[in-house]
Design a protein around this motif. Structure first.
Motif, PDB file in Angstrom:
ATOM      1  N   UNK A  26       7.140   8.496 -37.622  1.00  0.00           N
ATOM      2  CA  UNK A  26       6.019   8.957 -36.803  1.00  0.00           C
ATOM      3  C   UNK A  26       5.370  10.195 -37.405  1.00  0.00           C
ATOM      4  N   UNK A  27       6.182  11.157 -37.847  1.00  0.00           N
ATOM      5  CA  UNK A  27       5.637  12.374 -38.452  1.00  0.00           C
ATOM      6  C   UNK A  27       4.912  12.063 -39.755  1.00  0.00           C
ATOM      7  N   UNK A  28       5.489  11.185 -40.577  1.00  0.00           N
ATOM      8  CA  UNK A  28       4.849  10.805 -41.830  1.00  0.00           C
ATOM      9  C   UNK A  28       3.511  10.122 -41.562  1.00  0.00           C
ATOM     10  N   UNK A  29       3.490   9.212 -40.593  1.00  0.00           N
ATOM     11  CA  UNK A  29       2.248   8.539 -40.250  1.00  0.00           C
ATOM     12  C   UNK A  29       1.184   9.515 -39.782  1.00  0.00           C
ATOM     13  N   UNK A  30       1.588  10.530 -39.024  1.00  0.00           N
ATOM     14  CA  UNK A  30       0.627  11.528 -38.563  1.00  0.00           C
ATOM     15  C   UNK A  30       0.009  12.312 -39.702  1.00  0.00           C
ATOM     16  N   UNK A  31       0.800  12.645 -40.730  1.00  0.00           N
ATOM     17  CA  UNK A  31       0.277  13.421 -41.848  1.00  0.00           C
ATOM     18  C   UNK A  31      -0.651  12.592 -42.744  1.00  0.00           C
ATOM     19  N   UNK A  32      -0.533  11.272 -42.699  1.00  0.00           N
ATOM     20  CA  UNK A  32      -1.473  10.424 -43.427  1.00  0.00           C
ATOM     21  C   UNK A  32      -2.895  10.592 -42.898  1.00  0.00           C
ATOM     22  N   UNK A  33      -3.019  11.083 -41.672  1.00  0.00           N
ATOM     23  CA  UNK A  33      -4.345  11.221 -41.065  1.00  0.00           C
ATOM     24  C   UNK A  33      -5.214  12.230 -41.806  1.00  0.00           C
ATOM     25  N   UNK A  34      -4.604  13.179 -42.537  1.00  0.00           N
ATOM     26  CA  UNK A  34      -5.411  14.143 -43.284  1.00  0.00           C
ATOM     27  C   UNK A  34      -6.358  13.432 -44.253  1.00  0.00           C
ATOM     28  N   UNK A  35      -5.812  12.481 -45.008  1.00  0.00           N
ATOM     29  CA  UNK A  35      -6.616  11.760 -45.989  1.00  0.00           C
ATOM     30  C   UNK A  35      -7.729  10.977 -45.311  1.00  0.00           C
ATOM     31  N   UNK A  36      -7.382  10.269 -44.246  1.00  0.00           N
ATOM     32  CA  UNK A  36      -8.371   9.445 -43.563  1.00  0.00           C
ATOM     33  C   UNK A  36      -9.436  10.295 -42.891  1.00  0.00           C
ATOM     34  N   UNK A  37      -9.048  11.434 -42.332  1.00  0.00           N
ATOM     35  CA  UNK A  37     -10.031  12.334 -41.714  1.00  0.00           C
ATOM     36  C   UNK A  37     -11.014  12.847 -42.757  1.00  0.00           C
ATOM     37  N   UNK A  38     -10.486  13.238 -43.923  1.00  0.00           N
ATOM     38  CA  UNK A  38     -11.369  13.670 -44.997  1.00  0.00           C
ATOM     39  C   UNK A  38     -12.275  12.557 -45.470  1.00  0.00           C
ATOM     40  N   UNK A  39     -11.734  11.336 -45.548  1.00  0.00           N
ATOM     41  CA  UNK A  39     -12.534  10.192 -45.982  1.00  0.00           C
ATOM     42  C   UNK A  39     -13.675   9.925 -45.014  1.00  0.00           C
ATOM     43  N   UNK A  40     -13.398  10.055 -43.709  1.00  0.00           N
ATOM     44  CA  UNK A  40     -14.451   9.884 -42.703  1.00  0.00           C
ATOM     45  C   UNK A  40     -15.547  10.940 -42.896  1.00  0.00           C
ATOM     46  N   UNK A  41     -15.135  12.189 -43.159  1.00  0.00           N
ATOM     47  CA  UNK A  41     -16.115  13.249 -43.371  1.00  0.00           C
ATOM     48  C   UNK A  41     -16.941  12.992 -44.631  1.00  0.00           C
ATOM     49  N   UNK A  42     -16.291  12.563 -45.708  1.00  0.00           N
ATOM     50  CA  UNK A  42     -17.015  12.272 -46.937  1.00  0.00           C
ATOM     51  C   UNK A  42     -17.982  11.123 -46.771  1.00  0.00           C
ATOM     52  N   UNK A  43     -17.596  10.111 -46.016  1.00  0.00           N
ATOM     53  CA  UNK A  43     -18.495   8.996 -45.767  1.00  0.00           C
ATOM     54  C   UNK A  43     -19.665   9.399 -44.885  1.00  0.00           C
ATOM     55  N   UNK A  44     -19.434  10.304 -43.951  1.00  0.00           N
ATOM     56  CA  UNK A  44     -20.551  10.818 -43.156  1.00  0.00           C
ATOM     57  C   UNK A  44     -21.552  11.539 -44.046  1.00  0.00           C
ATOM     58  N   UNK A  45     -21.045  12.349 -44.975  1.00  0.00           N
ATOM     59  CA  UNK A  45     -21.932  13.052 -45.909  1.00  0.00           C
ATOM     60  C   UNK A  45     -22.708  12.050 -46.769  1.00  0.00           C
ATOM     61  N   UNK A  46     -22.047  10.973 -47.168  1.00  0.00           N
ATOM     62  CA  UNK A  46     -22.744   9.943 -47.945  1.00  0.00           C
ATOM     63  C   UNK A  46     -23.855   9.303 -47.120  1.00  0.00           C
ATOM     64  N   UNK A  47     -23.542   8.959 -45.887  1.00  0.00           N
ATOM     65  CA  UNK A  47     -24.555   8.355 -45.040  1.00  0.00           C
ATOM     66  C   UNK A  47     -25.710   9.297 -44.758  1.00  0.00           C
ATOM     67  N   UNK A  48     -25.416  10.588 -44.691  1.00  0.00           N
ATOM     68  CA  UNK A  48     -26.441  11.576 -44.346  1.00  0.00           C
ATOM     69  C   UNK A  48     -27.300  11.986 -45.526  1.00  0.00           C
ATOM     70  N   UNK A  49     -26.697  12.076 -46.732  1.00  0.00           N
ATOM     71  CA  UNK A  49     -27.413  12.707 -47.844  1.00  0.00           C
ATOM     72  C   UNK A  49     -27.653  11.829 -49.069  1.00  0.00           C
TER      73      UNK A  49
END
Length: 403
Positions: free
Chosen positions: A250-273
């Motif tokens: 469970x703890x390991x799965x939670x820490x994987x969220x860092x990568x996915x959260x960053x990926x979501x932010x990067x994709x938002x920047x791609x969609x925006x700019x």
């Protein structure tokens, strides 16, 4: 892209964006939901961790081979038909993973699940069918931003499911998701590419036209090395989290969220700019951010202050960079020869995932008791640097051609 009411079951209309997100998301979910379970799966089947890690690298390797055929098949027979067949095979393979009596049989059916890589490749081709290059980069950014919710939640849910139901619970979820997304695809995804009255071998002969393009290679190599960082992470992070930091699933799965959260932010920047800045500048900035995040990770590891939270937290920057590089590099490679968008998507995906399989296997091989996290970090640093150099080569060539 929206549809008027009543357009479901119209086999000639483009799909909703939500449908594309779920189609691509199923591919991402299949890749990562079970990662927190890998150590427990090794215990269940009575094998070493490296054997179960093959469920990542073999999956990626088969995905790479399949994508060589996916593009030409979809250009020839249509995106819709190829997607529906692939999803049906994925459902059957998912049943096989649940019934496997030993690790060897499980790995066979796990390789069968790789057919769902079709979903990732053809969701991109569908976008390119509908809009031009600049719009494609923007739309891909939004599609993958939404899709990134799946890998963000996948390992978190996978870790919880493992502790409640065991590793089999994750593959039961994949089976259910496959059935539901297949039904949605049948109902909503109309054909976006006209079929071409040529044989499959004639389609395969289109590859030299892509091979001859330096721009195609530049975009493919940039995306391949950027995603190589992520695939190496998939192969090595469960070992680092479990063996070095002693994390629960469970703890390991939670820490994987860092990568996915960053990926979501990067994709938002791609969609925006992306439409404003252009694909090359977006790829360049994203490659710099990825490399910077890994340099920071290496620095804190060398300083001896890399707790589990800090180590995995650095992947936030890797996610942001990849979220900027991948949709823009994909839009670039698909636009080199627009009439070969499906072929380019399949070929580019094969190269990208094949390289990822090799890096994932290398990470699993080098991470042994006593090695620490350094083998994984060095592999990712080298891959990130190669991605940056690849986009520099594209930009330099375009400047020279204008001069």
């Amino acid at each position: 892209m929206s549809k008027p009411p009543g357009r479901f079951l119209d086999r000639t209309s483009p799909p909703h964006i939500a449908t594309l997100i779920l189609i691509a998301g199923l591919s991402a979910l299949s890749m990562n939901i079970f990662l927190p379970s890998l150590p427990n799966m090794a215990v269940y089947f009575g094998v070493e961790y490296g054997v179960m890690q093959l469920s990542v690298s073999l999956y990626l390797g088969v995905s790479a081979v399949l994508q060589i055929l996916i593009g030409p098949l979809s250009d020839r027979y249509g995106r819709r038909n190829v997607l529906l067949v692939a999803m049906g095979l994925f459902v059957l393979a998912s049943v096989g993973t649940l019934l496997a009596p030993n690790a060897e049989v499980f790995l066979v059916f796990r390789m069968g699940q790789a057919v769902i890589a079709t979903a990732m490749a053809l969701s991109r081709a569908v976008v390119r069918d509908m809009v031009d290059e600049a719009q494609a980069a923007s739309m891909l950014g939004y599609v993958t931003m939404g899709m990134s919710i799946v890998p963000m939640l996948g390992p978190v849910v996978g870790g919880v499911v493992d502790e409640i139901f065991g590793w089999q619970g994750n593959f039961a979820l994949l089976l259910l998701a496959g059935i539901l997304v297949m039904a949605l695809t049948w109902a909503d995804l109309g054909e976006t590419a006209g079929t071409r009255p040529t044989s499959l071998m004639a389609q395969m002969r289109d590859y030299p036209e892509l091979f001859a393009s330096p721009r195609f290679w530049g975009y493919v190599m940039s995306s391949s090395f950027a995603s190589g960082v992520f695939f190496a992470f998939l192969g090595g992070a469960p070992f680092v989290g479990t063996e070095i930091y002693g994390l629960s699933p469970t703890a390991l799965g939670g820490l994987f969220a860092f990568t996915a959260l960053g990926y979501a932010a990067g994709n938002f920047l791609s969609g925006r700019f992306s439409m404003r800045m252009g694909v090359n500048r977006m790829i360049l900035v994203g490659a710099f951010i990825t490399l910077a995040g890994l340099v920071l990770q290496a620095a804190v590891l060398a300083a001896g202050v890399a707790t589990a939270f800090v180590f995995f937290g650095c992947f936030l920057f890797v996610g942001i960079g990849n979220g900027m590089v991948l949709p823009n590099a994909t839009a670039g490679m698909l636009s080199v020869r627009p009439h070969l968008a499906g072929t380019a998507s399949g070929l580019g995906g094969a190269i990208m995932i094949g390289g990822g399989a090799a890096l994932s296997a290398l990470a699993g091989m080098l991470l042994v008791p006593g090695s620490g996290a350094w083998p994984l970090v060095l592999i990712m640093l080298a891959s990130a640097l190669a991605s940056l150099l690849s986009v520099f080569a594209v930009i330099r060539r375009e400047r020279n051609s204008r001069g």
